[in-house]
Design a protein around this motif. Structure first.
Motif, short mmCIF file in Angstrom:
data_model
loop_
_atom_site.label_atom_id
_atom_site.label_comp_id
_atom_site.label_asym_id
_atom_site.label_seq_id
_atom_site.Cartn_x
_atom_site.Cartn_y
_atom_site.Cartn_z
N ALA A 345 2.54 3.36 7.77
CA ALA A 345 3.38 4.37 7.11
C ALA A 345 2.24 4.72 5.70
O ALA A 345 1.88 3.15 5.79
CB ALA A 345 4.37 4.61 7.16
N PRO A 346 1.42 5.58 5.83
CA PRO A 346 0.52 4.92 4.73
C PRO A 346 1.22 4.12 3.28
O PRO A 346 2.70 4.56 3.02
CB PRO A 346 0.40 6.64 3.69
CG PRO A 346 0.32 7.23 5.20
CD PRO A 346 2.33 7.44 5.70
N LEU A 347 0.72 3.11 3.10
CA LEU A 347 1.43 2.21 2.26
C LEU A 347 0.86 2.99 0.29
O LEU A 347 -0.04 3.54 0.05
CB LEU A 347 0.11 0.93 1.85
CG LEU A 347 0.84 -0.18 0.69
CD1 LEU A 347 2.05 -0.95 1.56
CD2 LEU A 347 -0.68 -0.63 0.51
N GLU A 419 -0.39 13.42 -6.10
CA GLU A 419 0.05 12.40 -4.99
C GLU A 419 -1.64 13.02 -4.28
O GLU A 419 -1.81 13.90 -3.27
CB GLU A 419 1.07 12.63 -4.52
CG GLU A 419 2.35 12.46 -4.48
CD GLU A 419 3.42 12.45 -3.07
OE1 GLU A 419 4.50 11.76 -3.88
OE2 GLU A 419 3.33 12.40 -2.65
N TYR A 420 -1.64 11.87 -4.06
CA TYR A 420 -3.14 11.59 -2.41
C TYR A 420 -3.44 10.86 -1.67
O TYR A 420 -3.53 9.62 -1.89
CB TYR A 420 -4.93 11.09 -3.62
CG TYR A 420 -4.81 11.70 -4.96
CD1 TYR A 420 -5.03 13.48 -4.85
CD2 TYR A 420 -4.13 11.46 -6.38
CE1 TYR A 420 -5.54 13.88 -6.03
CE2 TYR A 420 -4.33 12.93 -7.26
CZ TYR A 420 -4.93 13.68 -7.07
OH TYR A 420 -4.63 14.71 -8.80
N LEU A 421 -3.63 11.68 -0.78
CA LEU A 421 -3.86 10.49 0.42
C LEU A 421 -5.43 10.29 0.67
O LEU A 421 -6.24 10.67 0.65
CB LEU A 421 -3.06 11.30 1.73
CG LEU A 421 -3.49 10.48 2.80
CD1 LEU A 421 -1.80 9.37 2.55
CD2 LEU A 421 -2.92 11.32 4.30
N LEU A 422 -5.14 9.08 0.96
CA LEU A 422 -6.92 8.11 0.41
C LEU A 422 -6.96 7.25 1.94
O LEU A 422 -6.06 6.50 2.18
CB LEU A 422 -6.81 6.98 -1.36
CG LEU A 422 -7.16 7.98 -1.54
CD1 LEU A 422 -7.70 7.35 -2.77
CD2 LEU A 422 -7.46 9.32 -1.83
N ARG A 433 -6.60 1.05 6.30
CA ARG A 433 -5.47 1.70 6.17
C ARG A 433 -5.23 2.40 5.23
O ARG A 433 -6.12 2.76 4.35
CB ARG A 433 -5.28 0.61 5.39
CG ARG A 433 -3.30 0.54 4.58
CD ARG A 433 -2.68 -0.07 5.67
NE ARG A 433 -1.49 0.51 5.73
CZ ARG A 433 -0.36 -0.24 5.41
NH1 ARG A 433 -0.47 -1.48 5.16
NH2 ARG A 433 0.94 -0.02 5.56
N GLN A 434 -4.26 4.22 5.41
CA GLN A 434 -4.22 5.26 4.56
C GLN A 434 -3.52 4.69 3.07
O GLN A 434 -2.06 3.49 3.36
CB GLN A 434 -3.17 5.91 5.20
CG GLN A 434 -3.29 6.02 6.67
CD GLN A 434 -4.87 7.86 6.20
OE1 GLN A 434 -6.44 7.12 5.93
NE2 GLN A 434 -4.56 8.91 5.97
N GLU A 454 5.75 0.79 -3.29
CA GLU A 454 7.21 1.73 -2.57
C GLU A 454 6.34 1.45 -1.31
O GLU A 454 5.09 2.62 -0.98
CB GLU A 454 7.56 1.75 -2.84
CG GLU A 454 8.87 2.14 -4.30
CD GLU A 454 9.14 3.71 -4.76
OE1 GLU A 454 9.11 3.90 -4.23
OE2 GLU A 454 9.58 3.03 -5.98
N ARG A 455 7.09 1.22 0.28
CA ARG A 455 6.41 2.22 1.11
C ARG A 455 7.44 3.45 1.68
O ARG A 455 8.54 3.65 0.88
CB ARG A 455 6.92 0.86 2.34
CG ARG A 455 6.45 1.33 3.55
CD ARG A 455 7.45 0.15 4.51
NE ARG A 455 6.61 -1.25 3.51
CZ ARG A 455 5.06 -1.78 3.96
NH1 ARG A 455 4.60 -1.40 4.45
NH2 ARG A 455 5.36 -2.84 3.01
N GLU A 456 6.14 4.08 1.86
CA GLU A 456 6.79 5.82 2.70
C GLU A 456 7.47 5.15 3.72
O GLU A 456 7.34 5.47 4.89
CB GLU A 456 5.46 6.57 2.36
CG GLU A 456 6.00 7.93 2.72
CD GLU A 456 6.01 8.77 1.79
OE1 GLU A 456 5.24 9.57 1.06
OE2 GLU A 456 6.26 7.84 0.27
#
Ligand SMILES: [Zn+2]
Length: 457
Positions: A345-347, A419-422, A433-434, A454-456
């Protein structure tokens, strides 16, 4: 069938023949086929021809493996000769892989050794695919991660896209030593825990400490040495013109002296010239007997894998010779969310809303699961920072001091946090890695540390 039974039945299929001492289907005729397999068919790749690699090559050749390949990009230095016993003084300056191959063939004429004087990361997946087993005698976590990810990527899954096809599994036998301590492990990609599954068990390297620790709260002699080299050297007269040359004794001495001054100022003991050299070059004193033990332990695992003489190690053996002699095996479990062999999952990383891109890079360097030392960060296919090639690095460097919130598109959620997904890539992480970067109000967010990650769900 339990997990282990599945694993071993997969190994049976992988190696395609029964061994002389294991299994109820043993027949004496197999003895010859095992010998034939070891001598003429089993292709073993040894990655690294340093102290550990020399031991591995020697032990494998003496076991009867006769189709060896060795990869190493380094050349032979005077300081190698006390323990890298395949090399002699006239070999200085020559390729480690080539000299090791020649030395081994002289000693064991029946053994064919092919040398590759290249960086392991420049070799194609097809190159790695030709081997039955890969043995790693590497000196960095980064190179192990790369090799592990490459071998995992070679595993093809059967039609259900979940079950690994055992015929595509190439076991990785990984050795490592540090002074009087060492470890050997067997990784069966996608069948057992991979290197990345257990990455967080390795201590962080001194060079990965965030700059703020080095600058304000040093606690270890390594912090002082790192501060002298990373902060004080670039400010010095010579450092303004050129980066630190860790092979120049004069410059190492300069760093050592500044580190001693800083250690004294903070009441920290233990800064020595040897430690300075170790931190700067990322090495600790090598002990020949540790390398010999771990090298032969790894060769034994290859022998077990190739012959079914006995079941291979499950899956990690640690050795400590610093206080008596202590050896213990340890079974690691696969992580379902492993970034390499699982479904990651995304970190999630929490940072203050005022965080800059540079702050984020420091966090990904110091994070135990990422350790991205030369990271590139991309948002919505727009590069925020690219570590390579130099032209892109030059073009994106201007973003480093800018606030992340100012550089990114509208957040996915408008609330008290952004929140941003990079996407993160690094030379040690071929699969990338996301990251889910959460920017919070200053009073809500602590400086990002392992505790705040934390882990999503
Ligand atoms: Zn894994």
């Amino acid at each position: 069938m339990d997990t282990l039974a599945v694993k071993w039945s997969a190994m049976d299929r992988l190696l395609g023949h029964s061994g002389p001492f294991a299994g109820s289907d043993f027949v004496t005729d197999d003895d010859d086929s095992v010998k034939q397999f070891i001598r003429y068919e089993c292709r073993v790749l040894v990655v690294g021809a340093g102290a550990l690699g020399c031991e591995m090559l020697k032990s494998l050749a003496m076991c009867g493996f006769s189709q060896l390949h060795v990869v190493d990009v380094d050349t032979i230095d005077l300081s190698n000769l006390n323990r890298q016993f395949l090399f002699r003084e006239p070999d200085m300056g020559q390729s480690k892989a080539e000299v090791a191959a020649r030395a081994l063939q002289r000693r064991v004429p029946s053994c064919r050794v092919q040398a590759h004087h290249v960086d392991l990361t420049t070799l194609t997946p097809e190159f790695y695919r030709q081997f039955h087993v890969v043995v790693a005698g590497l000196d960095s976590i980064e190179a192990r991660r790369w090799l592990n990810a490459t071998l995992v990527s070679l595993v093809q899954c059967e039609h259900d896209a979940e079950t690994p096809d055992p015929s595509t599994v190439i076991p990785m036998v990984d050795g490592g030593t540090e002074g009087l301590a060492g470890q050997a492990r067997v990784i069966l990609p996608r069948l057992s825990a991979c290197f990345e599954c257990t990455l967080s068990l390795f201590p962080m390297e001194a060079r990965a400490f965030p700059l703020c620790t080095l600058a304000s709260t040093p606690r270890l002699p390594e912090h002082c040495i790192e501060y002298a080299s990373a902060v004080l050297w670039p400010q010095s007269e010579r450092g303004r013109d050129a980066p630190l040359d860790v092979h120049d004794p004069g410059q190492v001495q300069w760093v050592y002296e500044r580190a001693v001054e800083r250690a004294e100022a903070f009441g920290i003991g233990g800064v020595t010239y040897a430690l300075t050299l170790g931190v700067l070059r990322g090495v600790v004193p090598a002990v020949a007997s540790t390398n010999a033990m771990i090298g032969s332990a790894c060769a034994l695992e290859v022998l077990k894998l190739a012959t079914h003489l006995a079941r291979p190690l499950n899956d990690w053996m640690a050795y400590n010779g610093a206080h008596g002699v202590y050896v213990y095996p340890f079974a690691n479990e696969r992580r379902p969310d492993c970034a390499v062999c699982g479904r990651p999952a995304p970190l999630r990383l929490r940072l203050p809303r005022s965080a800059t891109l540079n702050d984020l890079l420091e966090v990904v360097a110091a994070h135990a699961e990422l350790r991205a030392r030369r990271p590139s960060i991309v948002s919505d296919s727009r590069p925020l920072y690219m570590a390579t090639p130099p032209a892109l690095q030059e073009a994106t460097r201007v973003n480093l001091p800018k606030r992340l919130a100012d550089q990114l598109q509208l957040p996915s959620r408008a609330a008290d946090r952004l929140e941003y997904l990079l996407s993160l890539t690094d030379p040690s992480m071929p699969l990338g890695r996301q990251l889910l970067v959460v920017l919070e109000e200053a009073d809500a967010a602590q400086p990002a540390t392992d505790d705040t990650v934390e882990r999503e769900a």
